[in-house]
Scaffold this active site. Structure first.
Site, mmCIF file in Angstrom:
data_model
loop_
_atom_site.group_PDB
_atom_site.id
_atom_site.type_symbol
_atom_site.label_atom_id
_atom_site.label_comp_id
_atom_site.label_asym_id
_atom_site.label_seq_id
_atom_site.Cartn_x
_atom_site.Cartn_y
_atom_site.Cartn_z
ATOM 1 N N GLU A 1 -3.045 -1.129 7.564
ATOM 2 C CA GLU A 1 -1.760 -1.441 8.035
ATOM 3 C C GLU A 1 -0.610 -0.884 7.200
ATOM 4 O OE1 GLU A 1 -0.878 -5.080 9.938
ATOM 5 O OE2 GLU A 1 1.363 -4.670 10.343
ATOM 6 N N ARG B 1 -15.525 -10.476 3.886
ATOM 7 C CA ARG B 1 -14.427 -9.913 3.049
ATOM 8 C C ARG B 1 -14.849 -9.951 1.626
ATOM 9 N NH1 ARG B 1 -9.501 -9.820 5.808
ATOM 10 N NH2 ARG B 1 -8.312 -9.781 3.921
ATOM 11 N N LYS C 1 -1.754 -9.518 1.337
ATOM 12 C CA LYS C 1 -0.535 -8.819 1.236
ATOM 13 C C LYS C 1 0.773 -9.679 1.157
ATOM 14 C CE LYS C 1 -2.129 -4.601 3.623
ATOM 15 N NZ LYS C 1 -1.974 -4.414 4.852
#
Ligand code: ATP
Ligand code: MG
Length: 540
Positions: A31, A256, A266
């Site tokens: 994103e 992850r 982020k």
């Protein structure tokens, strides 16, 4: 030796064998709302790496369905970081390329009675969703006719309603044990300027609806994502099945990458930048790819780390010391050696006059690396910590009457220390001409090997050392502000070989006995910026 297939590859092998797919297509789906970090390197390793392994293709897919947080600046940074890591994408695709088609699919669901316009507020939807143990309640708007739903949805698109006044929901099952299937919102009204489509749209699809459609429209065969999407897979599949996708992309979740002492989301990284804990997204202490690049960490080492960390089905945490060991391993083989003295102590050789050029081994782990000339003379600098007036037992560095070898040069004996106000300011030594490195016939034994620079020719430089941004090894929980290491950047004035001033900027060196550093400039001055320490001083 062929590596055993990981669990993703086993699924792909089965799909190929069953004829479900004929070629592998993946996508890396950032994103564009921030900079990529080391966790994304793992996702790239999985997406690009898997496609490559099967001779398939991987797209760069920008998941830009959230206009208020996304920016073109981030798109450009993401492209740069992927290329730097050494991956090449097949096509560059944006969710926003498909907004019209996604909208069309939403109308298709409405036409088939599988979606409805709901007037409940976000709050009301949340409150009627039920819990893990209790079913939710049907929306009173769920029974609207297809015609009414189509009319209202078109009005939503035309801008007739305020933000949040209505939304579109899939008609699935308010009693489903999976909360994501309880008539999830698939479209919302949002007036926000989009970085690519501007103000064209005031309705935007939700991630869970857009993602399976975008995967399908790109021909993705295997949609590889992280474990938090496992619970979303039933919805991913519902969308594909109800829109009649064939072949339907298959979503596979993997763990992850989490690394101790690294903040890796982020949102947190943004806060570090905004609150001034670091100099910017590319601060050498940041786990962003731009930060790691600026730190001087080689892209190969990052890819190697991701490969060694493996592809797993269960979440776990990796020691930062392991990441550092992989970087060190790479640099040990590849970085030329040089010398710099961080806390200089003057060493005078009383029986030496003039100067000479001696051969310095560029990299002793690489037999092809050869040697270069360095200047040796009467006055040198060594590390203050390499001399002791009051040495502990087994001290192999210099002490009064003790011997040590000056790296690639001669053995010296320390005869005298000059002190001023109780502090040693200089040591006086005797050298042994026949002890020259490579042609030593002196018969003198010296255990310690010290690095040094010629005081006549050396240059001053600024040396920067870093430690982790977080004090402890715990994974970043909710609040990291109390765990910040206040002193994670330290700056020293050092004496370095003049060779380092001539080296191209951003060259990685092993400064002997000090660590791995890259060269850079601060104005005219040489700056040596730490990449990774020499030894693992983490696991103490
Ligand atoms: P963050 O939580 O750090 O903001 P994100 O998941 O929101 O990250 P995206 O831009 O959505 O970031 O991520 C792109 C892809 O990278 C996603 O498929 C995501 O699952 C994956 N990814 C993000 N962080 C990691 C990580 N630590 N390990 C492996 N993959 C990751
Ligand atoms: Mg995300």
């Amino acid at each position: 030796m062929a590596e055993a297939a990981n669990f993703i590859e086993q699924i792909i092998d089965a799909d190929l064998a069953a004829g479900n797919v004929t070629a592998v297509q993946t996508r890396f789906p950032p994103e564009p709302n921030g900079y990529l970090h080391i966790g994304h390197a793992k996702s790239m390793f999985v997406n690009f790496g898997t496609a490559e392994k099967y001779g398939g293709k991987c797209n760069l897919f920008f998941d830009d369905t959230n206009p208020s947080k996304e920016k073109t600046e981030f798109v450009e940074a993401i492209r740069r970081d992927i290329s730097w890591l050494g991956y090449r994408w097949e096509k560059e695709v944006y969710a926003s390329d498909f907004f019209e088609k996604i909208y069309g699919y939403a109308e298709q669901l409405i036409a088939e009675g599988k979606a409805f316009v709901c007037d409940l507020s976000a709050e009301e939807i949340k409150n009627t969703r039920g819990t893990l143990t209790e079913a939710g309640e049907d929306s009173p708007y769920k029974t609207r006719s297809v015609e009414e739903n189509l009319k209202l949805f078109r009005e939503m698109r035309a801008g007739k309603y305020r933000d949040g006044e209505k939304c579109l929901r899939a008609k699935i099952d308010m009693a489903s044990p999976n909360l994501n299937l309880r008539d999830p919102v698939i479209y919302r009204i949002l007036r926000a300027e989009h970085h690519r489509t501007g103000n064209k749209w005031c309705v935007y699809p939700m991630y869970d609806f857009a993602h399976p459609i975008c995967d399908y429209l790109q021909g993705v065969t295997h949609s590889l994502c992280t474990l938090e999407f496992e619970d979303h897979r039933p919805l991913y599949d519902w969308v594909g099945i109800n829109l009649g996708f064939a072949p339907k992309p298959r979503q596979i979740e993997f763990a992850r990458l989490n690394v101790t002492n690294l903040v890796m989301s982020k949102r947190y990284l943004k806060k570090l930048v905004e609150d001034g804990y670091v100099h910017g997204w590319d601060d050498p202490r940041m786990p962003t790819l731009t930060g790691l690049r600026n730190r001087g960490v080689p892209a190969e080492a990052i890819r190697d780390f991701c490969a060694r960390a493996g592809v797993a089905k269960a979440n776990s945490e990796c020691e930062i010391g392991y990441f550092e060991a992989v970087i060190r391993d790479y640099l040990n083989k590849n970085a030329p050696r040089a010398m710099a003295v961080t806390e200089p102590l003057k060493l005078t050789i009383t029986n030496y006059e003039g100067s000479e050029e001696i051969d310095f081994e560029i990299n002793q782990t690489d037999e092809n690396a050869g040697t270069r000339k360095i200047s040796f003379g009467k006055t040198l600098y060594i590390e203050r910590s390499d001399f002791s007036l009051d040495p502990p037992p087994k001290y192999h560095r210099l002490k009064i009457g003790g011997y040590a070898r000056l790296k690639n040069a001669y053995i010296v004996r320390c005869d005298e220390a000059v002190t001023e106000n109780g502090e040693v300011t200089e040591i006086k030594c005797t050298y042994f001409p026949e002890s020259r490195s490579g042609a030593d016939t002196s018969g003198i034994k010296a255990k310690g090997v010290l690095h040094w620079v010629n005081a006549e020719t050396c240059v001053s430089a600024v040396l920067k050392q870093y430690s982790h941004l977080l004090k402890d090894a715990e994974y970043a929980g909710q609040d990291f502000s109390e765990r910040m290491n206040e002193n994670s950047e330290r700056v020293f004035e050092v004496k370095a070989e003049p060779y380092l001033l001539q080296a191209a900027e951003d060259t990685a060196f092993q400064l002997m006995r000090t660590g791995y550093y890259k060269t850079c400039r601060e104005g005219e001055n040489l700056c040596l910026s730490e990449i990774v320490s020499l030894k693992d001083n983490f696991n103490k």
